[in-house]
Design an enzyme around this catalytic site. Sequence first.
Site, PDB file in Angstrom:
ATOM      1  N   SER A  24      56.005  97.008  34.964  1.00  0.00           N
ATOM      2  CA  SER A  24      55.657  95.514  34.581  1.00  0.00           C
ATOM      3  C   SER A  24      56.624  95.067  33.514  1.00  0.00           C
ATOM      4  O   SER A  24      56.874  96.090  32.457  1.00  0.00           O
ATOM      5  CB  SER A  24      54.077  95.360  34.529  1.00  0.00           C
ATOM      6  OG  SER A  24      54.078  94.355  33.660  1.00  0.00           O
TER       7      SER A  24
ATOM      8  N   GLU B  74      54.882  98.809  40.253  1.00  0.00           N
ATOM      9  CA  GLU B  74      55.074  98.887  38.822  1.00  0.00           C
ATOM     10  C   GLU B  74      54.203  99.830  38.210  1.00  0.00           C
ATOM     11  O   GLU B  74      52.886  99.753  38.498  1.00  0.00           O
ATOM     12  CB  GLU B  74      54.897  97.409  38.085  1.00  0.00           C
ATOM     13  CG  GLU B  74      55.842  96.468  38.640  1.00  0.00           C
ATOM     14  CD  GLU B  74      55.788  95.081  38.226  1.00  0.00           C
ATOM     15  OE1 GLU B  74      54.276  94.844  37.399  1.00  0.00           O
ATOM     16  OE2 GLU B  74      56.718  94.359  37.925  1.00  0.00           O
TER      17      GLU B  74
ATOM     18  N   CYS C 147      49.588  81.739  38.225  1.00  0.00           N
ATOM     19  CA  CYS C 147      50.952  81.437  38.063  1.00  0.00           C
ATOM     20  C   CYS C 147      51.443  80.314  38.886  1.00  0.00           C
ATOM     21  O   CYS C 147      52.360  79.654  38.293  1.00  0.00           O
ATOM     22  CB  CYS C 147      51.963  82.742  38.281  1.00  0.00           C
ATOM     23  SG  CYS C 147      50.995  84.314  38.150  1.00  0.00           S
TER      24      CYS C 147
ATOM     25  N   CYS D 206      56.293  83.174  39.316  1.00  0.00           N
ATOM     26  CA  CYS D 206      55.904  84.529  39.028  1.00  0.00           C
ATOM     27  C   CYS D 206      57.107  85.512  39.231  1.00  0.00           C
ATOM     28  O   CYS D 206      58.073  85.157  39.811  1.00  0.00           O
ATOM     29  CB  CYS D 206      54.856  84.875  40.269  1.00  0.00           C
ATOM     30  SG  CYS D 206      53.827  86.310  39.932  1.00  0.00           S
ATOM     31  N   ASP D 207      56.784  86.725  38.846  1.00  0.00           N
ATOM     32  CA  ASP D 207      57.796  87.758  38.710  1.00  0.00           C
ATOM     33  C   ASP D 207      59.018  87.624  39.872  1.00  0.00           C
ATOM     34  O   ASP D 207      60.067  87.496  39.969  1.00  0.00           O
ATOM     35  CB  ASP D 207      57.361  89.029  38.464  1.00  0.00           C
ATOM     36  CG  ASP D 207      56.445  89.129  37.365  1.00  0.00           C
ATOM     37  OD1 ASP D 207      56.052  88.142  37.068  1.00  0.00           O
ATOM     38  OD2 ASP D 207      56.414  90.287  37.060  1.00  0.00           O
ATOM     39  N   LYS D 208      58.539  87.672  41.353  1.00  0.00           N
ATOM     40  CA  LYS D 208      59.235  87.940  42.590  1.00  0.00           C
ATOM     41  C   LYS D 208      59.687  86.755  42.956  1.00  0.00           C
ATOM     42  O   LYS D 208      60.880  86.835  43.710  1.00  0.00           O
ATOM     43  CB  LYS D 208      58.614  88.890  43.515  1.00  0.00           C
ATOM     44  CG  LYS D 208      57.813  90.218  43.174  1.00  0.00           C
ATOM     45  CD  LYS D 208      59.157  90.879  42.110  1.00  0.00           C
ATOM     46  CE  LYS D 208      58.393  92.219  41.432  1.00  0.00           C
ATOM     47  NZ  LYS D 208      57.333  91.609  40.435  1.00  0.00           N
TER      48      LYS D 208
ATOM     49  N   ASP E  75      51.603  89.886  40.813  1.00  0.00           N
ATOM     50  CA  ASP E  75      51.679  91.498  40.414  1.00  0.00           C
ATOM     51  C   ASP E  75      50.484  91.778  39.446  1.00  0.00           C
ATOM     52  O   ASP E  75      49.857  92.717  39.422  1.00  0.00           O
ATOM     53  CB  ASP E  75      53.074  91.809  39.439  1.00  0.00           C
ATOM     54  CG  ASP E  75      54.214  91.601  40.233  1.00  0.00           C
ATOM     55  OD1 ASP E  75      53.939  91.439  41.631  1.00  0.00           O
ATOM     56  OD2 ASP E  75      55.198  91.750  39.593  1.00  0.00           O
TER      57      ASP E  75
HETATM   58 FE1  FES Z   1      52.543  86.000  38.015  1.00  0.00          FE
HETATM   59 FE2  FES Z   1      52.549  87.356  35.800  1.00  0.00          FE
HETATM   60  S1  FES Z   1      51.311  87.763  37.782  1.00  0.00           S
HETATM   61  S2  FES Z   1      53.768  85.589  36.151  1.00  0.00           S
END
Ligand code: FES
Length: 556
Positions: A472, A446, A53, A126-128, A85
């Site tokens: 997730s 998650e 990512c 990325c998510d966080k 994640d």
């Molecule tokens: Fe980074 Fe999905 S683990 S965007």
Amino acid sequence: MTQDHKRRHSSVLVDGPRKAPARAMLRAVGFTDEDFRKPQVGVASTWSMVTPCNMHINQLAEEAVRGVDGAGGKGVLFNTITISDGIANGAENMKYSLVSREVIADSIETVSGCEGFDGLIAIGGCDKNMPGCLIAMARLNRPAVFVYGGTIRPGRGHTDIISVFEAVGGHSKGDVSDERLREVERTAIPGPGSCGGMYTANTMASAIEALGMSLPGSSAQDAVSETKLEDCRRAGEAVLAMLERDIKPRDIMTRQAFENAITVTIALGGSTNAVLHLLAMAHAVDVELSLDDFTRLGRRTPVLADLRPSGHYMMSELVAIGGIRPLMKRLLDAGLLHGDCLTVTGQTLAEDLAGVADYPAEQRIIHPLAQPIKASSHLRILRGNLAPDGAVAKITGKEGLRFSGSARVYASEEAAQEGIADGSVQAGDVVVIRYEGPRGGPGMREMLSPTSAIMGRGLGKEVALITDGRFSGGSHGFVVGHITPEAMEGGPLAIVRDGDRITIDAEADSLTLEIPDEEIRARLAHWTAPAPRRSRGVLAKYARQVGPASGGAVTD
Ligand code: FES
């Protein structure tokens, strides 16, 4: 406004004879005499080789620095952390995931606050790290632009990371061979970029663009593309223009702008994590936003995008037909967005969207408003005796709108995972996973592995899953998370027993433990909190500090 308003933070550190030591140090990293007279713009890079990512983000950050320098500022590159994640999911490791959002926000605030940046560009993928960047921008309230790292391309055979998680579920059931599992593992992730469906990363990128904090089009670009590099250069120019006009995050991140972000998230069929992150971002700018706002906006906002995980297409396919801007234009024209919100362009959202062409006629990804995939939001805020302060469900309607079943209770994700794998979880069960909340986990993991295992075993329509953890963006099925108060805080989730009847009703927006109130009271009277799982380190600090999921799980 004077020239100096653009240097109000850096001038404290670099102007005058007494600041010679600071200038001496900065000369060593490349500053010239002329640079000391320019506004300094910090460029926060989430580059890291821990995950695809973010593996390309340094190139993007360097391009953003060039954009700042070319527009008359002085770009200063610095790093923050990221975690993945996709890699940590399904293990104890994942407890650090949501915590990382706070570490990222704290670290960007710390560097920018200490080094006197006049403006900020933050690049996340990325998510966080995306909400972490936005929380830092909100706290600092200096001219700032967010840049999304961009989406990954599909893997071979239209696969992505969720295909691998679900192949694992199929493998444990015996439907997926060792060879096929190996092949999916080897071919699903073809290079740099964020997970390819409308999972949390693409959801947050879209929400941030709708919020007005990234340039138009930033959320729908391939990670490796000329348009993404151009986005970075333009971010440099945009932040200088914001400095000139003194436009700051608090001018952009208004309550109406958050309503726009929620509306676009719903229309795209976005992740439940957006609820948590948008609440936390709003908290950082002192905007009143609550779970009830998601319900209110959800009643009038249809789900229009046929994107994974619940739908068919991937983000890169949406990029190819024009991204989210034509969708936003449709929503604006239908009166579902506030067009007068300011964005990082210095224009209003309506001005940014003026002249945006509609999608090509033959596309099937974004449905017309008159023929939605779902007439109202898939993100449902449930309440009831099991979630007095709220819970978040993702109900696309594909799983049905009501589920009533028998509780099968687990005190951790690992225990539930084992129960699903060994066949203890049967059709008709409501899997309860507790002590996984922000404080109890700690870290609100998650539950992607359990939901993928349920899907992989073909039980997606016959088993529901409820938890004080979260999901997730790739999770789908009949799932309810963010249950508040969490079990560790003595929420009613703590006293559910195997065999109790639980009803999830996505029409009445309720989550009900079907036992008498006196029985609930009696069980709660005998409940005692388990010992905290961590006593030292960042997880222990987090557990002591964090607020409830219904408030965004914030730490300040
Ligand atoms: Fe980074 Fe999905 S683990 S965007």
